[in-house]
Design a protein around this motif. Sequence first.
Motif, PDB file in Angstrom:
ATOM      1  N   THR A   1      -2.304   9.467  -4.202  1.00  0.00           N
ATOM      2  CA  THR A   1      -3.635   8.970  -4.552  1.00  0.00           C
ATOM      3  C   THR A   1      -3.656   7.497  -4.940  1.00  0.00           C
ATOM      4  O   THR A   1      -4.710   6.896  -4.987  1.00  0.00           O
ATOM      5  CB  THR A   1      -4.209   9.752  -5.758  1.00  0.00           C
ATOM      6  OG1 THR A   1      -3.399   9.449  -6.908  1.00  0.00           O
ATOM      7  CG2 THR A   1      -4.187  11.252  -5.507  1.00  0.00           C
ATOM      8  N   GLY A   2      -2.489   6.939  -5.240  1.00  0.00           N
ATOM      9  CA  GLY A   2      -2.453   5.544  -5.682  1.00  0.00           C
ATOM     10  C   GLY A   2      -2.667   5.396  -7.170  1.00  0.00           C
ATOM     11  O   GLY A   2      -2.650   4.292  -7.697  1.00  0.00           O
ATOM     12  N   GLU A   3      -2.881   6.520  -7.852  1.00  0.00           N
ATOM     13  CA  GLU A   3      -3.070   6.427  -9.296  1.00  0.00           C
ATOM     14  C   GLU A   3      -2.254   7.499 -10.019  1.00  0.00           C
ATOM     15  O   GLU A   3      -2.163   8.628  -9.556  1.00  0.00           O
ATOM     16  CB  GLU A   3      -4.543   6.601  -9.663  1.00  0.00           C
ATOM     17  CG  GLU A   3      -5.319   5.314  -9.553  1.00  0.00           C
ATOM     18  CD  GLU A   3      -6.814   5.546  -9.494  1.00  0.00           C
ATOM     19  OE1 GLU A   3      -7.290   6.512 -10.107  1.00  0.00           O
ATOM     20  OE2 GLU A   3      -7.487   4.744  -8.829  1.00  0.00           O
ATOM     21  N   LEU A   4      -1.698   7.120 -11.168  1.00  0.00           N
ATOM     22  CA  LEU A   4      -1.027   8.121 -11.983  1.00  0.00           C
ATOM     23  C   LEU A   4      -2.092   8.929 -12.705  1.00  0.00           C
ATOM     24  O   LEU A   4      -3.132   8.391 -13.073  1.00  0.00           O
ATOM     25  CB  LEU A   4      -0.113   7.441 -13.002  1.00  0.00           C
ATOM     26  CG  LEU A   4       1.228   6.943 -12.474  1.00  0.00           C
ATOM     27  CD1 LEU A   4       1.895   6.062 -13.512  1.00  0.00           C
ATOM     28  CD2 LEU A   4       2.141   8.100 -12.113  1.00  0.00           C
TER      29      LEU A   4
ATOM     30  N   ARG B   1      11.890   6.043  -8.768  1.00  0.00           N
ATOM     31  CA  ARG B   1      11.694   6.868  -9.961  1.00  0.00           C
ATOM     32  C   ARG B   1      12.220   8.277  -9.774  1.00  0.00           C
ATOM     33  O   ARG B   1      12.864   8.830 -10.662  1.00  0.00           O
ATOM     34  CB  ARG B   1      10.193   6.951 -10.277  1.00  0.00           C
ATOM     35  CG  ARG B   1       9.608   5.596 -10.570  1.00  0.00           C
ATOM     36  CD  ARG B   1       8.864   5.629 -11.898  1.00  0.00           C
ATOM     37  NE  ARG B   1       8.498   4.282 -12.270  1.00  0.00           N
ATOM     38  CZ  ARG B   1       7.283   3.779 -12.127  1.00  0.00           C
ATOM     39  NH1 ARG B   1       6.316   4.539 -11.658  1.00  0.00           N
ATOM     40  NH2 ARG B   1       7.026   2.549 -12.473  1.00  0.00           N
TER      41      ARG B   1
ATOM     42  N   ALA C   1       0.828  -1.214   0.000  1.00  0.00           N
ATOM     43  CA  ALA C   1       0.000   0.000   0.000  1.00  0.00           C
ATOM     44  C   ALA C   1       0.862   1.265   0.000  1.00  0.00           C
ATOM     45  O   ALA C   1       1.773   1.380  -0.812  1.00  0.00           O
ATOM     46  CB  ALA C   1      -0.979  -0.031   1.161  1.00  0.00           C
ATOM     47  N   SER C   2       0.612   2.213   0.904  1.00  0.00           N
ATOM     48  CA  SER C   2       1.316   3.498   0.819  1.00  0.00           C
ATOM     49  C   SER C   2       2.821   3.327   1.000  1.00  0.00           C
ATOM     50  O   SER C   2       3.611   4.075   0.423  1.00  0.00           O
ATOM     51  CB  SER C   2       0.761   4.478   1.849  1.00  0.00           C
ATOM     52  OG  SER C   2       0.950   3.965   3.140  1.00  0.00           O
ATOM     53  N   ASP C   3       3.245   2.334   1.786  1.00  0.00           N
ATOM     54  CA  ASP C   3       4.685   2.094   1.943  1.00  0.00           C
ATOM     55  C   ASP C   3       5.300   1.643   0.622  1.00  0.00           C
ATOM     56  O   ASP C   3       6.390   2.069   0.249  1.00  0.00           O
ATOM     57  CB  ASP C   3       4.946   1.010   3.002  1.00  0.00           C
ATOM     58  CG  ASP C   3       4.502   1.459   4.381  1.00  0.00           C
ATOM     59  OD1 ASP C   3       4.467   2.677   4.621  1.00  0.00           O
ATOM     60  OD2 ASP C   3       4.184   0.587   5.207  1.00  0.00           O
ATOM     61  N   LEU C   4       4.581   0.773  -0.068  1.00  0.00           N
ATOM     62  CA  LEU C   4       5.067   0.302  -1.365  1.00  0.00           C
ATOM     63  C   LEU C   4       5.177   1.480  -2.333  1.00  0.00           C
ATOM     64  O   LEU C   4       6.164   1.630  -3.048  1.00  0.00           O
ATOM     65  CB  LEU C   4       4.119  -0.755  -1.934  1.00  0.00           C
ATOM     66  CG  LEU C   4       4.465  -1.258  -3.344  1.00  0.00           C
ATOM     67  CD1 LEU C   4       5.757  -2.058  -3.330  1.00  0.00           C
ATOM     68  CD2 LEU C   4       3.342  -2.122  -3.908  1.00  0.00           C
ATOM     69  N   ARG C   5       4.157   2.318  -2.320  1.00  0.00           N
ATOM     70  CA  ARG C   5       4.174   3.473  -3.239  1.00  0.00           C
ATOM     71  C   ARG C   5       5.321   4.415  -2.894  1.00  0.00           C
ATOM     72  O   ARG C   5       5.942   5.000  -3.781  1.00  0.00           O
ATOM     73  CB  ARG C   5       2.828   4.198  -3.204  1.00  0.00           C
ATOM     74  CG  ARG C   5       1.667   3.312  -3.625  1.00  0.00           C
ATOM     75  CD  ARG C   5       0.495   4.126  -4.122  1.00  0.00           C
ATOM     76  NE  ARG C   5      -0.039   5.027  -3.125  1.00  0.00           N
ATOM     77  CZ  ARG C   5      -0.975   4.704  -2.242  1.00  0.00           C
ATOM     78  NH1 ARG C   5      -1.495   3.494  -2.226  1.00  0.00           N
ATOM     79  NH2 ARG C   5      -1.411   5.588  -1.366  1.00  0.00           N
TER      80      ARG C   5
ATOM     81  N   PHE D   1      -3.867  -4.467  -1.763  1.00  0.00           N
ATOM     82  CA  PHE D   1      -2.474  -4.405  -1.305  1.00  0.00           C
ATOM     83  C   PHE D   1      -1.690  -3.217  -1.844  1.00  0.00           C
ATOM     84  O   PHE D   1      -0.590  -2.957  -1.389  1.00  0.00           O
ATOM     85  CB  PHE D   1      -1.736  -5.719  -1.620  1.00  0.00           C
ATOM     86  CG  PHE D   1      -2.113  -6.819  -0.665  1.00  0.00           C
ATOM     87  CD1 PHE D   1      -1.492  -6.907   0.563  1.00  0.00           C
ATOM     88  CD2 PHE D   1      -3.111  -7.720  -0.982  1.00  0.00           C
ATOM     89  CE1 PHE D   1      -1.856  -7.885   1.466  1.00  0.00           C
ATOM     90  CE2 PHE D   1      -3.485  -8.706  -0.091  1.00  0.00           C
ATOM     91  CZ  PHE D   1      -2.853  -8.794   1.133  1.00  0.00           C
ATOM     92  N   THR D   2      -2.224  -2.506  -2.842  1.00  0.00           N
ATOM     93  CA  THR D   2      -1.497  -1.327  -3.297  1.00  0.00           C
ATOM     94  C   THR D   2      -2.203  -0.043  -2.891  1.00  0.00           C
ATOM     95  O   THR D   2      -1.555   0.945  -2.586  1.00  0.00           O
ATOM     96  CB  THR D   2      -1.314  -1.298  -4.832  1.00  0.00           C
ATOM     97  OG1 THR D   2      -2.585  -1.433  -5.444  1.00  0.00           O
ATOM     98  CG2 THR D   2      -0.395  -2.399  -5.304  1.00  0.00           C
ATOM     99  N   ASN D   3      -3.518  -0.086  -2.856  1.00  0.00           N
ATOM    100  CA  ASN D   3      -4.238   1.161  -2.602  1.00  0.00           C
ATOM    101  C   ASN D   3      -5.598   0.886  -1.961  1.00  0.00           C
ATOM    102  O   ASN D   3      -6.635   1.121  -2.562  1.00  0.00           O
ATOM    103  CB  ASN D   3      -4.410   1.897  -3.944  1.00  0.00           C
ATOM    104  CG  ASN D   3      -4.827   3.335  -3.744  1.00  0.00           C
ATOM    105  OD1 ASN D   3      -4.736   3.879  -2.648  1.00  0.00           O
ATOM    106  ND2 ASN D   3      -5.312   3.958  -4.808  1.00  0.00           N
TER     107      ASN D   3
ATOM    108  N   LEU E   1       8.462   2.751  -4.357  1.00  0.00           N
ATOM    109  CA  LEU E   1       8.467   2.812  -5.825  1.00  0.00           C
ATOM    110  C   LEU E   1       8.719   4.236  -6.306  1.00  0.00           C
ATOM    111  O   LEU E   1       9.467   4.461  -7.262  1.00  0.00           O
ATOM    112  CB  LEU E   1       7.135   2.300  -6.382  1.00  0.00           C
ATOM    113  CG  LEU E   1       6.874   0.802  -6.209  1.00  0.00           C
ATOM    114  CD1 LEU E   1       5.477   0.453  -6.696  1.00  0.00           C
ATOM    115  CD2 LEU E   1       7.912  -0.026  -6.959  1.00  0.00           C
TER     116      LEU E   1
ATOM    117  N   TYR F   1       0.906   9.868  -7.754  1.00  0.00           N
ATOM    118  CA  TYR F   1       0.767   8.418  -7.549  1.00  0.00           C
ATOM    119  C   TYR F   1       0.955   8.049  -6.085  1.00  0.00           C
ATOM    120  O   TYR F   1       0.193   7.267  -5.517  1.00  0.00           O
ATOM    121  CB  TYR F   1       1.799   7.672  -8.415  1.00  0.00           C
ATOM    122  CG  TYR F   1       1.875   6.205  -8.107  1.00  0.00           C
ATOM    123  CD1 TYR F   1       0.834   5.353  -8.460  1.00  0.00           C
ATOM    124  CD2 TYR F   1       2.966   5.668  -7.434  1.00  0.00           C
ATOM    125  CE1 TYR F   1       0.890   4.008  -8.152  1.00  0.00           C
ATOM    126  CE2 TYR F   1       3.030   4.325  -7.128  1.00  0.00           C
ATOM    127  CZ  TYR F   1       1.987   3.498  -7.490  1.00  0.00           C
ATOM    128  OH  TYR F   1       2.040   2.162  -7.175  1.00  0.00           O
TER     129      TYR F   1
END
Lengths: 236, 264
Positions: free
Chosen positions: A216-219, A91, A80-84, B247-249, A87, A213
């Motif tokens: 919000t989790g989205e590009l 970049r 989730a937010s940690d992964l984002r 798991f991502t959002n 990532l 990203y």
Amino acid sequence: MANSEHIVSSFDRDLEAIQARIMRMGGLVEEAIAKSARALDTQDIDLARTVRAEDKAIDKLEEQVNEEAARILVLRQPSASDLRTVLSVFRISTNLERIGDYAKNIAKRSEAIMDHPPVEGASSSLRRMARQVELMLKDALDAYIQHDAALAQDVRSRDVEVDQMYSALFREYLTFMLEDPRNITPCMHLHFMAKNIERMGDHVTSISEQVIYLVTGELPDDERPKEDRTPYELGA
Amino acid sequence: MNDMSVSRDVDTGEIKMRARGVEVFYGDTHAIKSVDVDIEDKTVTAFIGPSGCGKSTFLRCLNRMNDTIDVARVKGEITLDGEDIYDPKVDPVQLRAKVGMVFQKPNPFPKSIYDNVAYGPRIHGLSTSKGELDEIVEKSLRRAALWDEAKDRLQEPGTGLSGGQQQRLCIARAVATNPEVLLMDEPCSALDPIATAQVEELIDELRTRYSVVIVTHSMQQAARVSQKTAFFHLGELVEYGETGKIFTNPDDSRTESYITGRIG
């Protein structure tokens, strides 16, 4: 949620450390942009050399950021937010490193054209353009650290101004070259510098998109306005 | 994009089991609070959540395992292919043949490997001859990816197998009665990483035939094996959706806190 602490506190420290490193990298890159443009404008060969030397520190930081991010992936398996966060760190560090390279290239080229008589008004308009990108980068990094998607969106929309400045310079240099063949060498270099700054703007835009990203989790999927028409121009 | 849903096909197939307003009480304890969920066919659904959140309790409602606990009361409606599984006409033993279960600790019967697998088909009268039974045993062991390791020792005791093999034997036993749904309650928590990987590989194969519901404490496992994930917290179903998204959002901050290892 995202602001509360992990049960494993060293995970928090790892994430903070890596983001602090990104901010340090960002600070150095902002400086490199300003210094390279000033070196050109004031014909300061020492400053140009400093920019080239300092780029090594930026490259080193990028390496460290990527190593740490890989370590976090393996040890913490973030989601989730940690992964984002992880990532986006990958970049953004790449984007920053590229901007640093462009600044270094501007410094190199300003050394190359120092023996030529300055082309009228060219270096000060390049400096204005670089200033615009520098401010965009500052805001993008602020947006990153404050998780401010609206500010990131604003930065993203400002790249169009950089594109317009680039198009204008492109035409201007073309005119100079047509007027007097002796202008060709400096104008070729100046044009590459303008292109470098235009590319910096694209990397800042990409950083802003990573911020969006991250938050919000989205590009963003809307088409960004682009004003660089030079690929379609055939000359005066 | 950075989205785990890209590489996996979500078989938005038919709904196999449907739960509406399910409540469970253990004596005075309200263990499950009004849970609605649709379990899809040919899909792996993962139930995650902290200990005591009710995920295992809810899993056990799906094949009426809670019937065996005197103080447990189940309210609400659960259907399998549209039929109420708590209808008085439903025989729980028949139901459990259709909705099989695999437990945390491998629990083979103290019988031969062959008899472990043949037990279910025998009591449910699924075969009329020795040859037919042999076929069912082989097919089930193959589906549980245990045939090659077990075919030359079918008469040896099931308890003589390694832990990972025992767990696959239990899966073969569950598969032997031709189930439609497989419930797995932390099937890998007593297994080493290699046996875990084998069971995960097997789960992926099983979903081509069955609807699989797995309770797991390993978030990575849930992310790897499932297409749908349900997050339970304090007896409530907090969030249910596609695994890649969860798991991502995730939408709910409690889900985010749990999967990222934060104090919720």
